[in-house]
Design an enzyme around this catalytic site. Structure first.
Site: not given
Lengths: 142, 122
Positions: A90-92
């Site tokens: 998941a993109c931070v």
């Protein structure tokens, strides 16, 4: 780089990467992505990486609850990721602004709960570019 | 990361402040540039509004996207295009833009797409 033929008959196996932009609750794209990933693995292809970005990070929200007669997509993803030991990211920046946190991120921001499924890791956009570069095909959903 | 740079095309087609897509596209462009890939950044449809001069999003408590766009060159993103038809259709011209984007048309975009390794459509 040798690239597979662009037809629908994909033989030999293709190394896919999948990026999901939409949340389970707001768009069919998330469910389509799940069906796509399940099918490609069933057909003997490879998934280099699953990348959740923007509202797509909601696919990895472990606190999602759905009515009994509806499917819980985050739990389905969790099952698939665990079964095939998929690289799920998941993109931070997308995640933390939506409250999708690892235990470490929750601690760092003094919050009392973590919400990211433990089958998915948190990482930067570089992992998306890396997936595009190293997979035969990057497929976008949403 | 692979040794040889690949060609990424980013089609940015959303207005700057109605959704998060324009910012998402820009973030992905910068990531690709940082990882030393070849980047073509194309603004079309409502995406051309991102390039308007004198935008100021402070009134809606947002960051002004145009300011970040002006720093593209620092990241080595030099191949920035704007679809001429999208500008015309909205009564705009290249003189209204905050950076020197190359005007492109549909056949030009088609040619770029044909030679790309990856396309992001946001």
């Amino acid at each position: 780089m040798p690239r597979p033929d662009r037809g629908f008959c994909l033989s030999p196996a293709v190394k896919f990467a999948v990026v999901v932009y939409s949340s389970p609750a707001s768009s069919q794209a998330a469910a389509s992505a799940y069906q796509f990933v399940r099918t490609l693995l069933n057909e003997g292809h490879e998934l280099y990486r699953l990348f959740f970005i923007a509202d797509g990070v909601e696919n990895a929200n472990r606190l999602t609850v759905t009515p009994q007669d509806e499917t819980n997509l985050p739990q389905q993803w969790h099952g698939l990721i665990t079964k095939y030991k998929l690289d799920s990211v998941a993109c931070v920046s997308s995640a933390i602004r939506r409250g999708i946190l690892t235990p470490e991120e929750a601690d760092r921001h003094n919050l009392d709960a973590h919400t990211l499924l433990d089958s998915t890791e948190i990482a930067g956009l570089g992992q998306l570019i890396d997936a595009a570069v190293n997979a035969d095909r990057l497929v976008h959903f949403g | 990361m692979a040794t040889k740079a690949q060609t990424f095309i980013f089609l940015s087609r959303s207005a700057p402040y109605g959704s998060h897509r324009s910012q998402l596209c820009l973030d992905a462009v910068l990531a690709a540039a940082v990882f030393e890939q070849t980047v073509h950044y194309i603004f079309l449809d409502d995406g051309v509004y991102q390039l308007l001069k004198e935008q100021d999003a402070s009134a809606i408590n947002r960051k002004t996207l145009g300011k970040t766009l002006q720093s593209l060159e620092l990241y080595g993103v030099n191949q920035v295009y704007v679809d001429g038809e999208s500008l015309n259709y909205r009564g705009l011209g290249t003189q209204d833009l905050l950076l020197p984007a190359t005007e492109i048309n549909a056949p030009g975009i088609r040619l770029l797409l044909r030679n790309a390794d990856h396309v992001f459509n946001l």
